[in-house]
Design an enzyme around this catalytic site. Sequence first.
Site, PDB file in Angstrom:
ATOM      1  N   SER A 177       0.995  -1.161   0.046  1.00  0.00           N
ATOM      2  CA  SER A 177       0.027   0.167   0.208  1.00  0.00           C
ATOM      3  C   SER A 177       0.704   1.222   0.412  1.00  0.00           C
ATOM      4  CB  SER A 177      -0.577   0.290   1.281  1.00  0.00           C
ATOM      5  OG  SER A 177      -0.083   0.700   2.795  1.00  0.00           O
ATOM      6  N   LYS A 178      -0.310   2.748   0.029  1.00  0.00           N
ATOM      7  CA  LYS A 178       0.916   3.785  -0.093  1.00  0.00           C
ATOM      8  C   LYS A 178       1.734   4.211   1.064  1.00  0.00           C
ATOM      9  CE  LYS A 178      -0.432   6.966  -2.889  1.00  0.00           C
ATOM     10  NZ  LYS A 178       0.462   6.727  -4.000  1.00  0.00           N
ATOM     11  N   ARG A 179       1.769   3.455   2.257  1.00  0.00           N
ATOM     12  CA  ARG A 179       3.076   2.791   2.757  1.00  0.00           C
ATOM     13  C   ARG A 179       3.806   2.928   2.576  1.00  0.00           C
ATOM     14  NH1 ARG A 179       2.727  -0.560   6.548  1.00  0.00           N
ATOM     15  NH2 ARG A 179       0.673  -1.494   5.898  1.00  0.00           N
ATOM     16  N   GLY A 235       5.822   3.474   0.071  1.00  0.00           N
ATOM     17  CA  GLY A 235       5.778   4.032  -1.016  1.00  0.00           C
ATOM     18  C   GLY A 235       5.284   3.738  -2.446  1.00  0.00           C
TER      19      GLY A 235
END
Length: 499
Positions: A263-265, A267
């Site tokens: 996920s976005k976490r 990167g």
Amino acid sequence: MVPDVESNLVTTPVRTRFAPSPTGLPHVGNIRTALFAWLFARHHGGSFIVRIEDTDVARKVEGAVDAILGSLRWLGLDWDEGPEVGGKYGPYFQSQRLDLYHRAAERLVRQGNAYYCYCSPQRLDEMRKEQTRRKMPPGYDRLCRNLSEAERRQKEAEGITPVVRFKTPLIGQTRFKDFIWGNVVFENNLLDDLVLLKSDGYPTYHLANIVDDHEMEITHVIRAEEWLSSTPRHVLLYDAMGYAPPRFAHLPMILGPDRSKLSKRHGAVSVAEYREQGFLPEAMLNFLALLGWSLDDKTELFTREELIKSFSLERVSKTGAIFNIEKLKWMNGVYIRGLTADEFAWRSIPFLERDLPPDVARPLPVEYVREVMPLVQERVKTLLEVTPLTRYFFAENLDYDANLLISKGMDGESTVRALEMSQKRLTELKTFDAGVLEALLRPLAEELGLKTGQLFGTLRTAVTGETATPPLFQTMAVLGRERCLTRIQEAIDRLKRSS
Ligand code: GLU
């Protein structure tokens, strides 16, 4: 008939599809799905279809279709049918196929496989809360499943627009075979009566998906693992419609290094971001292909043709695939080094033009770029790294601290002397190439009573403003005499100002 996964025999022409919902930028997981469906079709000489599943009006994002098609195009995943290219099974946007879904829903109601449900959103909401409170499994309580004709007429008279729900069998099991998961069995009593047609007249994903996979004669549904639990519902729907289901392959999840879903976490997740960060499409393609598939657990580098040749669903694993950015960078470096010098220059130009300071004139002189690029081709892992490493080749003004000009064991005065002497000798040179520069500057160091490292360090800072660069003589040769002389003069002035 239950498809036979063990059999590798593919007898009918293969038709796979990528069926994205245009709800945002396509992330690496979506595009990995597209890649596997594309590889499978290409491997079998079949067709690859793109179908836009845009029936969730509330989640539609402007520009998402272009972004999806752009990512496919960037990676060279060409489609035989779909948006822009058309095809005989079109249209390829579900929002343009509503009639088909209505007809299917009506048919299911007529056959007794589906029913109209008049429950209000408030009622459904209360029902859900009650289920949570009582720790019951969530799902529609089937209140409208057995409405009498009179009750139904009454609701219609009240002006309520119903939804259409599927009459899921209350007992028994639904089974299917998956290329990757093998035999899958679901208890029907765990499946609720899903909505097929919403009150806004749009179908749900489930109805539109099975109608289209049938109408478009899709032979292999290759999609993300998250849809595995929807598949028994689809199988029941195919059955109720009297359609033979396609074969299924649910691809393993893509995980971050901490083994949680990517996920976005972790990167960047959208393919466009990787493009902007200077990854090459051929490296990205190679890397994505190894997220869940392998040939032999050791071969890492594959050209597009090799991937097509060796791809098989049998070699796709069930375990989540870890997205290792270091591996992607390594692979990208390998592909960058494999480019011809010209190709590397061409690919770097858009990054240079985007990232160089605004006072550098654009378009950049192509011939000059071609001379600069070989100096860094071996040293970068992404095209993004090219600009900071070559900035001083393009920027007119260098910005550095005068003290950096003074090499270890020297002072301001001896540095100025060394620079002035170099300037004089460089002016006298007839040609200005790396060999000639070396033949001039090595003895000059000795003449000045300096170690070569001292003189070269000073000159390096003077002509580039940096303390680490590609080999000095080549760098100077590419910069050219005029620039080197001007910069040496600036360095002398800088030292004089600071003393
Ligand atoms: N529209 C679904 C998605 O965006 C497609 C799933 C499928 O391939 O059936 O993931």
